[in-house]
Design a protein around this motif. Structure first.
Motif, PDB file in Angstrom:
ATOM      1  N   CYS A  81       0.846  -1.199   0.000  1.00 50.18           N
ATOM      2  CA  CYS A  81       0.000   0.000   0.000  1.00 50.18           C
ATOM      3  C   CYS A  81       0.882   1.250   0.000  1.00 50.18           C
ATOM      4  N   ALA A  82       2.017   1.144   0.692  1.00 53.32           N
ATOM      5  CA  ALA A  82       2.903   2.292   0.841  1.00 53.32           C
ATOM      6  C   ALA A  82       3.592   2.688  -0.460  1.00 53.32           C
ATOM      7  N   THR A  83       3.570   1.832  -1.461  1.00 53.81           N
ATOM      8  CA  THR A  83       4.178   2.187  -2.742  1.00 53.81           C
ATOM      9  C   THR A  83       3.521   3.437  -3.324  1.00 53.81           C
ATOM     10  N   CYS A  84       2.219   3.569  -3.115  1.00 50.78           N
ATOM     11  CA  CYS A  84       1.488   4.739  -3.612  1.00 50.78           C
ATOM     12  C   CYS A  84       1.122   5.711  -2.500  1.00 50.78           C
ATOM     13  N   HIS A  85       1.423   5.359  -1.254  1.00 48.96           N
ATOM     14  CA  HIS A  85       1.060   6.209  -0.114  1.00 48.96           C
ATOM     15  C   HIS A  85       2.269   6.315   0.818  1.00 48.96           C
ATOM     16  N   LEU A  86       3.193   7.186   0.438  1.00 49.39           N
ATOM     17  CA  LEU A  86       4.469   7.334   1.119  1.00 49.39           C
ATOM     18  C   LEU A  86       4.454   8.501   2.094  1.00 49.39           C
ATOM     19  N   SER A  87       5.074   8.306   3.243  1.00 47.53           N
ATOM     20  CA  SER A  87       5.079   9.368   4.257  1.00 47.53           C
ATOM     21  C   SER A  87       5.842  10.596   3.788  1.00 47.53           C
ATOM     22  N   ASN A  88       6.847  10.433   2.913  1.00 45.48           N
ATOM     23  CA  ASN A  88       7.581  11.617   2.449  1.00 45.48           C
ATOM     24  C   ASN A  88       6.904  12.302   1.273  1.00 45.48           C
ATOM     25  N   HIS A  89       5.684  11.855   0.943  1.00 38.64           N
ATOM     26  CA  HIS A  89       4.843  12.522  -0.058  1.00 38.64           C
ATOM     27  C   HIS A  89       3.451  12.774   0.497  1.00 38.64           C
ATOM     28  N   GLY A  90       3.327  12.874   1.821  1.00 36.51           N
ATOM     29  CA  GLY A  90       2.023  13.149   2.416  1.00 36.51           C
ATOM     30  C   GLY A  90       1.051  12.002   2.279  1.00 36.51           C
ATOM     31  N   PHE A  91       1.573  10.763   2.269  1.00 37.61           N
ATOM     32  CA  PHE A  91       0.780   9.551   2.056  1.00 37.61           C
ATOM     33  C   PHE A  91       0.085   9.565   0.702  1.00 37.61           C
ATOM     34  N   ALA A  92       0.703  10.230  -0.264  1.00 33.06           N
ATOM     35  CA  ALA A  92       0.369  10.088  -1.676  1.00 33.06           C
ATOM     36  C   ALA A  92       1.691   9.677  -2.331  1.00 33.06           C
ATOM     37  N   ASP A  93       1.932  10.061  -3.574  1.00 28.13           N
ATOM     38  CA  ASP A  93       3.257   9.834  -4.157  1.00 28.13           C
ATOM     39  C   ASP A  93       3.533  10.938  -5.162  1.00 28.13           C
ATOM     40  N   GLY A  94       4.741  10.984  -5.663  1.00 29.31           N
ATOM     41  CA  GLY A  94       5.139  12.087  -6.526  1.00 29.31           C
ATOM     42  C   GLY A  94       4.958  11.838  -8.003  1.00 29.31           C
ATOM     43  N   ASN A  95       4.268  10.763  -8.369  1.00 24.27           N
ATOM     44  CA  ASN A  95       4.068  10.446  -9.774  1.00 24.27           C
ATOM     45  C   ASN A  95       2.738  11.002 -10.272  1.00 24.27           C
ATOM     46  N   SER A  96       2.695  11.397 -11.537  1.00 25.71           N
ATOM     47  CA  SER A  96       1.419  11.844 -12.109  1.00 25.71           C
ATOM     48  C   SER A  96       0.418  10.705 -12.026  1.00 25.71           C
ATOM     49  N   ILE A  97       0.791   9.584 -12.624  1.00 17.33           N
ATOM     50  CA  ILE A  97       0.022   8.348 -12.528  1.00 17.33           C
ATOM     51  C   ILE A  97       1.024   7.251 -12.204  1.00 17.33           C
ATOM     52  N   ASN A  98       0.806   6.577 -11.109  1.00 21.86           N
ATOM     53  CA  ASN A  98       1.778   5.609 -10.628  1.00 21.86           C
ATOM     54  C   ASN A  98       1.616   4.266 -11.344  1.00 21.86           C
ATOM     55  N   ILE A  99       2.533   3.374 -11.035  1.00 24.74           N
ATOM     56  CA  ILE A  99       2.486   2.001 -11.533  1.00 24.74           C
ATOM     57  C   ILE A  99       2.503   1.094 -10.319  1.00 24.74           C
ATOM     58  N   GLY A 100       1.604   0.144 -10.296  1.00 34.43           N
ATOM     59  CA  GLY A 100       1.551  -0.782  -9.174  1.00 34.43           C
ATOM     60  C   GLY A 100       2.523  -1.917  -9.364  1.00 34.43           C
TER      61      GLY A 100
END
Length: 595
Positions: A81-100
């Motif tokens: 779950c943390a792949t797309c919800h990272l603490s150093n990105h505010g529990f989001a991520d820095g990608n426009s559209i991520n890849i699982g």
């Protein structure tokens, strides 16, 4: 003595200036609190008893934290779950559209920073492969939503509000969706054999020595194994996954099977087997209990300690610029307001960002473009009545309205078609191209912006994430101030001069009449205030309030109940690191596996 006096005089004058400035800011704070006391939103404490019927125990929250960060939840043992919800990105991520699953890049394990923008970042994750010759080919549907303050969007009665398009409001249902979604944690790669030419997922094998009952189920074609698009089907007991289907094709696990694989693996990990029973009783590791543990953890991701919150308690926590930004935010569009020795113009942001989370519930269309990589912005997916994301047999879901108009919002010469947004979930034509109004708390940490993350401050060479986020957020504000634009009328006096979008966000295919910048609650809002003219200084005031006045820096480290939200360096499965494993294989058994 004289030298000492001469040295102390500048210090005295400095402290006198500081005292005077502090006094002015305190006076300004009191004045603003009094002026807006009836309209300033106050964030209430979440009531977990109403939402999930209990206050989670310390052990349950720690279980949820481990699960949230354990790659064992994915079929290929490569993402959590943390792949797309990272603490150093505010529990989001820095990608426009991520890849699982089957993606590569981003932080792993203890390389994730403890604060925003620290450590290894996830900014350019890309497609990888499964180690058996199958290359990933799917991006996710939209920009990853932050889990911060999701507790304020849960709606068990209407079941709406959690996604960009408003689908799903039941947290226990939603947290399991990524595990059985092919584009996220399930994958579309076929079953492969291990080094001993064994199918570890076979009935009676090391994982499925006993059947796994799936309650959170979908219906699937018995012949091909394909998902037929029906949620909440009958409960199913899965005793294994064959290497070949009845039609002779290699098995690609369907939704139920992916969830069953996760449950089967968790049951082989001593910590999970033991702790699930301690927390949930004899039922132990089930999909429903997995949902409870993940939900309990996610619901404690709360932003309620911002400078704004302290200001509402009577503290002088907002500086002068942020106070002026608050006034601009709260005041009527175009209205001039005298604040202390300054006169500022209201932007009316509160018309849409009108709750204590400063948004998150209403839906509006800004005419923003979509990412061409998303399945939801491809004409072959979004306009077909027989295939596509929401277009599979719709007896259960209802008929998606025809938002797209041939020659206007979809072109014969392109496969691109704007994501129709809220209409995906509501099936109403009035909701075409609308998206959930994002909550603004901690928005500085959730760069990039918009539903497909298309606002990345392009043209900015700034490498510091905070500064880049500020540049992108300023572009978002200025885009809002410009208001709706009808390109066909924009240069009607010079038809040969094309409309130029200086913010690179306006989607020319979204009809002008579908845009709503004013108040999402109004059926026929007037856009007469646009373009709204704010000075550069006023925009900076607004930016500082939104970015820093609404920022709770502790919300990604300390939970609502004082629980630890950080990414653990080790997880119970033994898989390491805990955020993403580019080398993960579906044929791996958990290192802590015990027969």
């Amino acid at each position: 003595m004289k030298e000492i006096i001469l040295f102390l005089i500048p210090l005295f004058l400095l402290f006198s200036c500081i005292d005077r400035q502090t006094f002015k800011e305190e006076k300004l704070s009191q004045e603003i609190r009094e002026s807006f006391k009836k309209t300033l939103p106050v964030l209430k404490e979440p009531n977990l008893y109403e939402i999930i019927g209990r206050k989670p125990s310390t052990k349950e929250l720690e279980l949820g934290r481990f699960l949230f960060n354990d790659t064992i939840l994915s079929r290929n043992n490569d993402v959590s779950c943390a792949t797309c919800h990272l603490s150093n990105h505010g529990f989001a991520d820095g990608n426009s559209i991520n890849i699982g699953t089957l993606g590569v890049g981003g932080p792993n394990g203890d390389t994730v920073g403890k604060g925003f923008g620290e450590g290894v970042l996830s900014l350019d994750r890309t497609l990888g492969q499964d180690g058996f010759g199958f290359h990933g080919r799917n991006f996710m549907f939209r920009n990853s939503l932050s889990t911060v303050n999701v507790v304020y969007r849960v709606n068990n009665s209407t079941d709406v509000g959690l996604f960009h398009d408003g689908r799903f409001g039941k947290i226990h249902f939603q947290v399991l969706l990524p595990i059985h979604t092919p584009e996220e944690m399930c994958g579309k790669n076929p079953i492969s054999l291990n080094d001993n030419k064994e199918n570890i997922f076979a009935s009676g094998g090391p994982l499925f020595d006993t059947p796994v009952k799936i309650n959170h189920s979908n219906s699937n074609d018995d012949y091909t194994g394909a998902d037929t698009g029906f949620f909440n089907a009958q409960k199913e007991a899965i005793s294994g996954i064959p290497f070949y289907r009845k039609n002779g094709a290699r098995s690609i696990p369907n939704r139920n099977e992916c969830l069953a694989i996760t449950i089967a693996k968790l049951r082989k990990v001593p910590y999970y087997k033991k702790t699930f029973k301690e927390v949930y009783g004899e039922s132990g590791v089930t999909d429903l209990n997995l949902a409870k543990a993940l939900s309990a953890f996610v619901l404690t991701h709360v932003s309620n300690r911002t400078p704004y919150d302290q200001f509402m308690k009577g503290e002088n926590s907002l500086d002068r610029d942020q106070l002026l930004g608050l006034v601009i935010f709260m005041s009527e569009q175009g209205k001039k307001i005298k604040v202390g020795d300054k006169e500022v113009v209201g932007a009316g942001c509160i018309n849409c960002h009108d709750t204590a989370t400063f948004g998150g519930n209403g839906f509006s269309s800004l005419g923003v473009k979509s990412d061409v990589r998303s399945p939801l912005s491809q004409k072959s997916q979004s306009t077909s009545l027989d295939s596509g994301f929401f277009s599979r047999p719709r007896v259960q879901r209802g008929l998606v309205p025809e938002c797209h108009v041939e020659g206007i919002s979809v072109l014969e010469t392109s496969n691109y078609a704007p994501d129709i947004g809220r209409a995906n979930g509501s099936f109403k034509s009035d909701d075409c191209f609308k998206f959930r109004i994002p909550p603004l708390r901690n928005i500085i940490e959730t760069y990039p912006y918009y539903h497909h993350g298309t606002e990345r401050a392009l043209g900015t060479t700034e490498g510091d994430l905070k500064k880049r986020s500020l540049a992108a957020l300023k572009n978002v504000i200025e885009y809002h101030l410009r208001g709706p634009v009808n390109p066909s009328l924009y240069n009607r006096r010079n038809v040969h001069k094309p409309f130029f979008d200086e913010y690179l966000q306006k989607d020319m295919l979204i009809p002008y009449y579908a845009q709503n910048f004013v108040d999402y609650k109004l059926q026929n809002p007037s856009n007469s205030h646009f373009p709204l003219k704010l000075s550069t200084m006023e925009i900076d005031y607004l930016l500082k309030f939104i970015a820093f006045g609404l920022w709770d820096k502790k919300s990604t480290s300390v939970g609502l109940l004082g629980n630890d939200l950080s990414h653990p360096e080790k997880v119970p499965s033994g898989f390491s690191p805990s955020v993403s494993r580019d080398e993960g294989l579906q044929t791996e058994l958990p290192p802590s596996f015990q027969k």
